[in-house]
Scaffold this motif. Sequence first.
Motif: not given
Length: 208
Positions: A17, A173, A177
Amino acid sequence: MKAVLVANPKGGSGKTTLATNLAGSLATRGERVYLWDLDRQQSSMNWLTIRPGDRPAIRRLDAEDDNEPSMPRGSSWLILDSAAGLHGKNLAHAVKLAQKVLIPVQPSVFDMAATSAFLQTLMEEKAIRKHRTFVGIVGMRVDPRTKAAATLEAFLAQFKLPVLTYLRDTQVYVNAAFNGLSVFDLPDYVSAQDREQWQPLLDWLEED
């Protein structure tokens, strides 16, 4: 070339991440960025594979037959997403390549224990002892309202290292992704708070 190593011995600590969003942040400001995934799972490369072609380019760096790839030269950035359990000669070599090392840490007893032991080993590396490579810590998935966050902050205070920022625990996040995106590829109304949390980290990377 400026190289940044993202490292933590524990799997699931947030290395990918951190690495992919760092690459995304640099790419969106027009930098030439390379991403090198040192983990056999190749999570960063999988993310890069699904990255939309209309987004700022991030180039992949691949090793061939276990040989180190040719390092990019000139005005560019290299982000190294390291494997869990990085140690010994592999750790020493990765640290030697980088000017900065980012250590992601989550507010859990398991992550803090693994990080403590890793930092002790890391600080013995020659490149760090000679102040050729510098280390910064990033709190990952931190809700500042929780006791776990306060415990993490107290834990990190014992190390004579800069705690660059705390990144909040959010699905922003995760959702980014899934689409090969970073928070820096998202509109302001979705990611403004997250990008603001990144700024101290990005400022630190620019320091000599």
